[in-house]
Design an enzyme around this catalytic site. Structure first.
Site, PDB file in Angstrom:
ATOM      1  N   ILE A   1       0.855  -1.191   0.000  1.00  0.00           N
ATOM      2  CA  ILE A   1       0.000   0.000   0.000  1.00  0.00           C
ATOM      3  C   ILE A   1       0.886   1.235   0.000  1.00  0.00           C
ATOM      4  O   ILE A   1       1.830   1.326   0.788  1.00  0.00           O
ATOM      5  CB  ILE A   1      -0.887   0.042   1.266  1.00  0.00           C
ATOM      6  CG1 ILE A   1      -1.633  -1.286   1.435  1.00  0.00           C
ATOM      7  CG2 ILE A   1      -1.870   1.207   1.209  1.00  0.00           C
ATOM      8  CD1 ILE A   1      -2.184  -1.480   2.830  1.00  0.00           C
ATOM      9  N   CYS A   2       0.577   2.179  -0.870  1.00  0.00           N
ATOM     10  CA  CYS A   2       1.336   3.423  -0.899  1.00  0.00           C
ATOM     11  C   CYS A   2       0.571   4.443  -0.062  1.00  0.00           C
ATOM     12  O   CYS A   2      -0.346   5.099  -0.526  1.00  0.00           O
ATOM     13  CB  CYS A   2       1.479   3.899  -2.348  1.00  0.00           C
ATOM     14  SG  CYS A   2       2.390   5.418  -2.498  1.00  0.00           S
TER      15      CYS A   2
END
Ligand SMILES: [Zn+2]
Ligand SMILES: [Zn+2]
Ligand SMILES: [Zn+2]
Ligand SMILES: [Zn+2]
Ligand SMILES: [Zn+2]
Ligand SMILES: [Zn+2]
Ligand SMILES: [Zn+2]
Ligand SMILES: [Zn+2]
Lengths: 154, 467
Positions: free
Chosen positions: A93-94
């Site tokens: 996940i960014c």
């Protein structure tokens, strides 16, 4: 009980409050977490009225003994990884609060809420543009990735 | 046989109890103190802690040829009233009281009448943390709660409870009475905040100051856990370590500790001492301390509050000895880098070197390694090699006459595993498979490419993100 390290004491309290008072659509696998406080599995339901309505996701949280000074390692796991411009198909996940913007004032609960709101504000289901390349080359640990945070408006 | 052993142990325990109780007896009944006169004479007294100040005057007076009512006894910036019981002021073994002759009995009478009796108790007792935290007025003032100051004691080498003491700012004599109580830490930590009267030699002190400023009090701290080693025996106040009177939970483990580390921010962020240590350690190992121009190599509130840097760096003494050494080493290195210097790239050396800006051939004074300023590899003639300098290092070496002929194998290793950050030149190790480096040095955080040794770009990702 008294032999617990400060990070375990903190995680124990967070676990209790997450079991007692979970954010909507979020449940923690309490049994597994109680056996190993350093690794939790959290289930998340796509909120109604969003692109993810009716979908069910599984998040994995790994903590180091420096928690909460060190951020948890958070990834989507299992067969259904949400299709989202900030979520890679390998579950990474960014999200800046998971690395650069982490602070001990945040918690498992606040991370869950950020992910829920990231999913809810999505307008079009798609993978990040560099997904194929990233997934091929990245480290197993998303915290080793030096993210350029995608623009937060998505 | 069993009975013999049992009775043996009973006897042993009784003996131990006797030893313990007699020890306790001694500690309880005798307090050795020094009474220092303004003439420089010191009288040693063994007193019963239950006796009062008038009793001390009676003991001291004959030894200095004065009458008891001609004396006043000064301790921690306050004159002690005659009926004050010694036990109630926090005197330790070998504490020093000051005795001065009343110069003008009439003047002294005025002083006595205008001073409420409460003010004649020692300063250390009247300073209370609830008066220090002004925001919360509803806090109930704990009855008879003694203030707890924490210090780093250079003698005991650790965090100890401390005692506040006061002396004349000018002549350093402890025979000094304050005109008012310090109300907060700034009064105590900053010089010339509270005025007072030097009882040691008032004419001398005032004359030397030529009446252009009043005589000021100077506050200092002593360790309460070792026998006083005299007036020079001082400890460093750790003002951010305080008793947790308002029961604030630790920001990390959420427990409510008895003793807390208060971050200097406006939001009541505190940590228990365990979590403070763990915070320092995790930041230290990542070199995430900040070189502050005034306070030194320090940290701010972990929640990222503005202007929350820790000013007194002795707080980092809470780290264990090895890590405090590491802290000092990193602090020195950071200082050298900030001053335009560089660090020896040899593993285990890291010596700080300040060299002329245009000199590229650097010799470490400590380990004698000769290296190139720009690439931190062994010194070479000609441009720095941008690619992995593994095989041709030997060849480069032959060209340079000053380079040692025998290549140290550890040097070859360091060449492969560390490269300088292109922005700040801090030697950086690469541990993973990724070529994307981010300088961990606080204040730099430069993103760079291990292969190109320039700023990290999208092209680097496409061409050689990992090896
Ligand atoms: Zn000490
Ligand atoms: Zn003086
Ligand atoms: Zn704590
Ligand atoms: Zn803060
Ligand atoms: Zn060296
Ligand atoms: Zn070079
Ligand atoms: Zn750098
Ligand atoms: Zn490159």
């Amino acid at each position: 009980m008294s032999a617990m390290s400060p990070s375990e004491r903190r995680l124990q309290k967070e676990l209790m409050s997450l079991i007692k008072d979970p954010p909507p659509g979020v449940t923690v696998d309490a049994e597994q977490a109680e056996q190993n406080l350093l690794q939790w599995t959290i289930f998340m339901e796509g909120a109604s009225g969003t692109l993810y309505e009716g979908e069910r996701f599984q998040l994995q949280f790994k903590f180091s003994n420096k928690y909460p000074f060190d951020s948890p390692e958070v990834t989507f796991v299992g067969s259904n990884i949400p299709v989202h411009p900030h979520i890679y198909s390998n579950g990474h996940i960014c999200l800046s609060i998971l690395t650069d913007d982490w602070s001990p004032a945040l918690s498992v609960q606040s991370v869950c809420l950020s992910i829920v709101s990231m999913l809810s504000s999505c307008k079009e289901k798609q993978r990040p543009h560099d997904n194929a390349f990233y997934v091929k080359t990245c480290s197993k640990n998303p915290k080793k990735t030096k993210w350029w945070y995608h623009d937060d408006s998505v | 046989m069993f009975r013999f052993i049992a009775s043996f142990f009973t006897k042993l325990i009784q003996m131990m109890l006797q030893v313990l109780s007699s020890k306790k007896h001694i500690i309880h009944n005798l307090l050795s103190i020094y009474v220092k006169t303004s003439g420089g004479q010191t009288v040693c007294l063994d007193i019963d802690p239950k006796c009062d100040v008038s009793h001390i005057k009676k003991l001291v007076a004959p030894q200095i040829n004065l009458q008891p009512d001609e004396l006043k006894i000064i301790f921690a910036g306050k004159e002690l009233a005659d009926d004050y019981v010694i036990e109630e002021c926090d005197l330790g073994q070998q504490s020093i009281l000051h005795v001065v002759k009343i110069k003008s009995p009439k003047l002294n009478e005025v002083f006595r009448c205008s001073t409420p009796k409460a003010n004649l108790s020692p300063l250390t007792e009247s300073l209370d943390y609830s008066t220090f935290s002004s925001e919360d007025e509803n806090t109930e003032k704990p009855l008879e709660r003694k203030a707890h100051f924490y210090v780093y004691c250079p003698n005991c080498k650790g965090l100890k409870q401390g005692k506040l003491r006061v002396r004349c700012h000018f002549c350093k004599s402890g025979a000094f009475t304050v005109h008012s109580d310090p109300q907060d830490w700034s009064h105590v930590l900053q010089p010339k905040q509270i005025t007072g009267t030097c009882e040691n030699d008032p004419e001398y002190c005032q004359e030397l100051l030529q009446n252009c400023e009043p005589t000021f009090a100077e506050f200092y701290f002593k360790c309460s856990e070792h026998v006083s080693l005299g007036e020079c025996d001082q400890a460093v106040p750790l003002d951010l370590i305080r008793p947790n009177l308002r029961h604030i939970p630790c920001l990390a483990c959420l427990d409510v500790p008895e003793t807390m580390f208060t971050f200097p921010c406006q939001k009541d962020h505190i940590a228990c001492l365990d979590c403070f240590r763990s915070y320092c350690l995790s930041k230290l190992l990542e070199r995430q301390f900040w070189q502050h121009p005034e306070h030194g190599y320090t940290l701010a509130c972990p929640n990222g509050c503005l202007n929350s840097f820790i000013r007194e760096i002795h707080h980092f003494r809470l780290l264990d000895d090895d890590n405090y050494d590491r802290y000092q080493r990193f602090a020195t290195e950071e200082f050298v880098l900030r001053s335009g210097g560089l660090l020896c790239p040899q593993p285990g050396c890291g010596m700080g070197i300040l060299a002329e800006p245009d000199c590229t051939r650097i010799t470490c004074q400590q380990c004698k390694y000769v290296f190139c300023r720009n690439c931190l590899q062994g010194f070479h003639i000609g441009p720095c090699d941008p690619v992995e300098p593994s095989l041709d290092a030997q060849g480069n070496c032959d060209v340079d006459l000053n380079c040692p002929v025998v290549e140290d194998p550890s040097r070859t290793t360091i060449k492969v595993i560390t490269k300088p950050c292109p922005s700040c030149k801090t030697p950086t190790e690469r541990d993973g498979g990724c070529m994307h480096m981010i300088c961990t040095r606080s204040g730099c955080q430069f993103h760079w490419c291990w292969v190109c040794q320039t700023e990290w770009t999208r092209e680097c990702m496409a061409d050689h993100w990992f090896a």
